[in-house]
Design an enzyme around this catalytic site. Structure first.
Site, PDB file in Angstrom:
ATOM      1  N   THR A   1       0.808  -1.219   0.000  1.00 57.98           N
ATOM      2  CA  THR A   1       0.000   0.000   0.000  1.00 57.98           C
ATOM      3  C   THR A   1       0.844   1.275   0.000  1.00 57.98           C
ATOM      4  OG1 THR A   1      -1.480   1.263   1.455  1.00 57.98           O
ATOM      5  CG2 THR A   1      -0.101  -0.331   2.527  1.00 57.98           C
TER       6      THR A   1
ATOM      7  N   TYR B   1      -1.644   0.038  10.480  1.00 56.92           N
ATOM      8  CA  TYR B   1      -1.876  -0.751   9.256  1.00 56.92           C
ATOM      9  C   TYR B   1      -0.667  -0.606   8.320  1.00 56.92           C
ATOM     10  CZ  TYR B   1      -3.716  -1.606   4.530  1.00 56.92           C
ATOM     11  OH  TYR B   1      -3.887  -2.037   3.239  1.00 56.92           O
TER      12      TYR B   1
HETATM   13  N1  LIG Z   1      -8.605  -1.694  -0.538  1.00 56.26           N
HETATM   14  C1  LIG Z   1      -7.701  -0.750  -0.752  1.00 56.26           C
HETATM   15  O1  LIG Z   1      -8.041   0.415  -0.993  1.00 56.26           O
HETATM   16  C2  LIG Z   1      -6.229  -1.082  -0.732  1.00 56.26           C
HETATM   17  C3  LIG Z   1      -5.306  -0.049  -0.928  1.00 56.26           C
HETATM   18  C4  LIG Z   1      -3.935  -0.369  -0.919  1.00 56.26           C
HETATM   19  C5  LIG Z   1      -3.518  -1.675  -0.723  1.00 56.26           C
HETATM   20  N2  LIG Z   1      -4.436  -2.646  -0.517  1.00 56.26           N
HETATM   21  C6  LIG Z   1      -3.949  -4.021  -0.295  1.00 56.26           C
HETATM   22  O2  LIG Z   1      -4.462  -4.842  -1.331  1.00 56.26           O
HETATM   23  C7  LIG Z   1      -4.713  -6.155  -0.849  1.00 56.26           C
HETATM   24  C8  LIG Z   1      -6.129  -6.563  -1.198  1.00 56.26           C
HETATM   25  O3  LIG Z   1      -7.021  -5.622  -0.611  1.00 56.26           O
HETATM   26  P1  LIG Z   1      -8.596  -5.762  -0.695  1.00 56.26           P
HETATM   27  O4  LIG Z   1      -9.161  -4.401  -0.632  1.00 56.26           O
HETATM   28  O5  LIG Z   1      -8.945  -6.677  -1.801  1.00 56.26           O
HETATM   29  O6  LIG Z   1      -8.869  -6.457   0.716  1.00 56.26           O
HETATM   30  P2  LIG Z   1     -10.241  -7.045   1.289  1.00 56.26           P
HETATM   31  O7  LIG Z   1     -11.361  -6.759   0.367  1.00 56.26           O
HETATM   32  O8  LIG Z   1     -10.319  -6.604   2.707  1.00 56.26           O
HETATM   33  O9  LIG Z   1      -9.943  -8.615   1.232  1.00 56.26           O
HETATM   34  C9  LIG Z   1      -9.056  -9.263   2.067  1.00 56.26           C
HETATM   35  C10 LIG Z   1      -9.534 -10.694   2.190  1.00 56.26           C
HETATM   36  O10 LIG Z   1      -8.614 -11.400   3.039  1.00 56.26           O
HETATM   37  C11 LIG Z   1      -9.389 -12.177   3.943  1.00 56.26           C
HETATM   38  N3  LIG Z   1      -8.643 -12.529   5.140  1.00 56.26           N
HETATM   39  C12 LIG Z   1      -8.571 -11.875   6.318  1.00 56.26           C
HETATM   40  N4  LIG Z   1      -7.861 -12.574   7.201  1.00 56.26           N
HETATM   41  C13 LIG Z   1      -7.474 -13.704   6.573  1.00 56.26           C
HETATM   42  C14 LIG Z   1      -6.726 -14.831   6.987  1.00 56.26           C
HETATM   43  N5  LIG Z   1      -6.245 -14.944   8.223  1.00 56.26           N
HETATM   44  N6  LIG Z   1      -6.523 -15.825   6.097  1.00 56.26           N
HETATM   45  C15 LIG Z   1      -7.017 -15.738   4.840  1.00 56.26           C
HETATM   46  N7  LIG Z   1      -7.743 -14.702   4.408  1.00 56.26           N
HETATM   47  C16 LIG Z   1      -7.974 -13.687   5.270  1.00 56.26           C
HETATM   48  C17 LIG Z   1     -10.572 -11.285   4.245  1.00 56.26           C
HETATM   49  O11 LIG Z   1     -11.600 -12.000   4.868  1.00 56.26           O
HETATM   50  P3  LIG Z   1     -12.547 -11.189   5.927  1.00 56.26           P
HETATM   51  O12 LIG Z   1     -13.259 -10.166   5.119  1.00 56.26           O
HETATM   52  O13 LIG Z   1     -13.419 -12.265   6.479  1.00 56.26           O
HETATM   53  O14 LIG Z   1     -11.620 -10.593   6.945  1.00 56.26           O
HETATM   54  C18 LIG Z   1     -10.925 -10.798   2.845  1.00 56.26           C
HETATM   55  O15 LIG Z   1     -11.742 -11.719   2.157  1.00 56.26           O
HETATM   56  C19 LIG Z   1      -4.404  -6.123   0.641  1.00 56.26           C
HETATM   57  O16 LIG Z   1      -3.115  -6.599   0.859  1.00 56.26           O
HETATM   58  C20 LIG Z   1      -4.453  -4.644   0.984  1.00 56.26           C
HETATM   59  O17 LIG Z   1      -3.596  -4.345   2.075  1.00 56.26           O
HETATM   60  C21 LIG Z   1      -5.787  -2.394  -0.526  1.00 56.26           C
END
Ligand SMILES: NC(=O)c1ccc[n+]([C@@H]2O[C@H](COP(=O)([O-])OP(=O)(O)OC[C@H]3O[C@@H](n4cnc5c(N)ncnc54)[C@H](OP(=O)(O)O)[C@@H]3O)[C@@H](O)[C@H]2O)c1
Length: 302
Positions: free
Chosen positions: A112, A135
Site C-alpha cells: 500500500t 496498518y
Molecule cells: N482496498 C484498498 O483500498 C487497498 C489499498 C492499498 C492496498 N491494498 C492491499 O491490497 C490487498 C487486497 O485488498 P482488498 O481491498 O482486496 O482487501 P479485502 O477486500 O479486505 O480482502 C481481504 C480478504 O482477506 C481475507 N482474510 C482476512 N484474514 C485472513 C486470513 N487470516 N486468512 C485468509 N484470508 C484472510 C478477508 O476475509 P474477511 O473479510 O473475512 O476478513 C478478505 O476476504 C491487501 O493486501 C491490501 O492491504 C488495498
C-alpha cells in the site's frame, strides 16, 4: 501454471481469481468456508495465520505462484486490534514464505501507499518509507520479510482500490452509491489525496507480472490524482446521483482513529516501463463499473 490465491473473497482476490482462472489453474482460498461469488474455480478454506493449514495446502498444491490478496485491511480497526492486524498482515506472510520456501514459489504480494507518510506524494518506489499508522506499519513489516527471503518476490504497492465486487466492505464507490441512492448525506474528506485504482486493472497487471515473471517492488495506481471528495463527485456524476448530498470535511474534523497520509498516491512509471500496461482514468473505470452493475441489475430484474 498452478496459482494459489489467498483472500479470494476480497475485492482484489475476487478479480484475480476470475481473471487468472481463464489462463491458469487457480486454487482460490480465503478464511471463510465458501467462495462468495459464482466461479468454476477450486476453492478451499485457508487461514493464512495457521501455519499447519498453510503448509498442508502448499504441500498438496505445490503452486508455482502465490498471489497474496489476504489481509486485515481495516485501517482504523488496526489501531484498536494491533495484535490481529499483525497476526494477519505480518505473521500470515511469514507463514506463506516458510511454506513455499522448498518449492521456490513466486510470491506476488499486495502492499500500500500507506507505507509512506503522505508529506509529498505521489510516491516512487525508492522514496523514504515512514508509515504513520499501524496498518501501514504491518504492511511495511511484511514487505521486509519478503525482501529478506530468498524467494522470487513481487511487491505491488497500490492505493484506494475500487470496482464492482461482491465484497462491498471497504469499497468506497459502493459506499457512495448506496448512500446517495438512499438520499443519505455523506461526509468525505477533501484533504486526503491519492490516485484510485480500478481493481480489474490491478488483476490484469497481476496476470502480466505472472506471465513475465517480473520481480521487485512496483507501484500501480490510477491515472487521476485527486482528493476523496473529488472522487465522490466523479462517482455522483457517472452514476447520475445527487452530488449535493456529498459534504466536504477535513481529516481533522472527521477525527478518524488512525492517522492518514494526506498526499499519498503512487507513481507507476517503473511498472509502465517494464510491462505493457494502461493506467485508467477514474471516469473510464467508473463507466465500466456502471455498465457491469446495470447488466447485473437487469438480469436480477428478469
Ligand atoms: N482496498 C484498498 O483500498 C487497498 C489499498 C492499498 C492496498 N491494498 C492491499 O491490497 C490487498 C487486497 O485488498 P482488498 O481491498 O482486496 O482487501 P479485502 O477486500 O479486505 O480482502 C481481504 C480478504 O482477506 C481475507 N482474510 C482476512 N484474514 C485472513 C486470513 N487470516 N486468512 C485468509 N484470508 C484472510 C478477508 O476475509 P474477511 O473479510 O473475512 O476478513 C478478505 O476476504 C491487501 O493486501 C491490501 O492491504 C488495498
Amino acid at each position: 501454471m498452478r496459482v494459489l490465491v489467498t483472500g479470494a473473497n476480497g475485492m482484489l482476490g475476487e478479480k484475480c481469481t476470475q481473471r487468472l482462472n481463464n489462463k491458469h489453474q487457480v486454487f482460490a482460498t480465503d478464511v471463510q468456508e465458501n467462495l462468495i461469488y459464482d466461479s468454476p474455480v477450486n476453492y478451499s478454506q485457508l487461514d493464512i495465520t495457521e501455519f499447519k493449514q498453510v503448509e498442508k495446502m502448499i504441500n498438496q498444491i505445490k503452486p508455482e505462484v502465490v498471489v497474496n490478496c489476504a489481509a486485515y485491511t481495516d485501517v482504523d480497526g488496526s489501531e484498536d486490534n494491533k495484535k490481529l492486524a499483525k497476526t494477519i498482515n505480518v505473521n500470515g506472510v511469514h507463514n506463506l514464505i516458510e511454506a513455499v520456501e522448498q518449492y521456490n514459489t513466486h510470491i506476488i504480494h499486495i502492499s500500500t501507499d500507506y507505507v509512506f507518510d503522505g508529506s509529498h506524494g505521489p510516491y516512487e518506489e525508492d522514496d523514504e518509507i515512514n508509515p504513520i499508522n499501524y496498518y501501514g506499519q504491518t504492511k511495511y513489516d511484511s514487505e521486509k520479510l519478503l525482501i529478506k527471503s530468498n524467494l522470487p518476490v513481487t511487491i505491488i504497492r497500490t492505493n484506494v482500490l475500487f470496482g464492482n465486487t461482491q465484497s462491498k466492505g471497504a469499497n468506497f464507490v459502493h459506499w457512495v452509491i448506496d448512500n446517495l441512492r438512499n438520499g443519505n448525506p455523506i461526509k468525505v474528506v477533501n484533504d486526503q489525496f491519492g490516485n484510485p485504482t480500478w481493481v480489474d486493472s490491478l488483476a490484469e497487471v497481476t496476470e502480466k507480472i505472472i506471465d513475465k515473471k517480473l520481480e521487485g517492488i512496483y507501484h500501480y495506481g490510477g491515472e487521476d490524482y485527486l482528493s476523496r471528495f473529488e472522487f465522490a463527485l466523479e462517482i455522483a456524476d457517472v452514476f447520475a446521483l445527487d452530488n449535493k448530498l456529498i459534504k466536504k470535511v477535513t481529516t481533522r474534523a472527521l477525527n478518524q482513529k488512525a492517522a492518514r497520509p494526506y498526499k499519498a498516491g503512487l507513481i507507476s512509471d517503473k511498472l509502465q516501463n517494464s510491462l505493457d500496461i494502461k493506467l485508467y482514468s477514474i471516469k473510464d473505470a467508473l463507466k465500466e463499473m456502471k455498465s457491469e452493475i446495470e447488466e447485473i441489475e437487469e438480469k436480477e430484474d428478469g
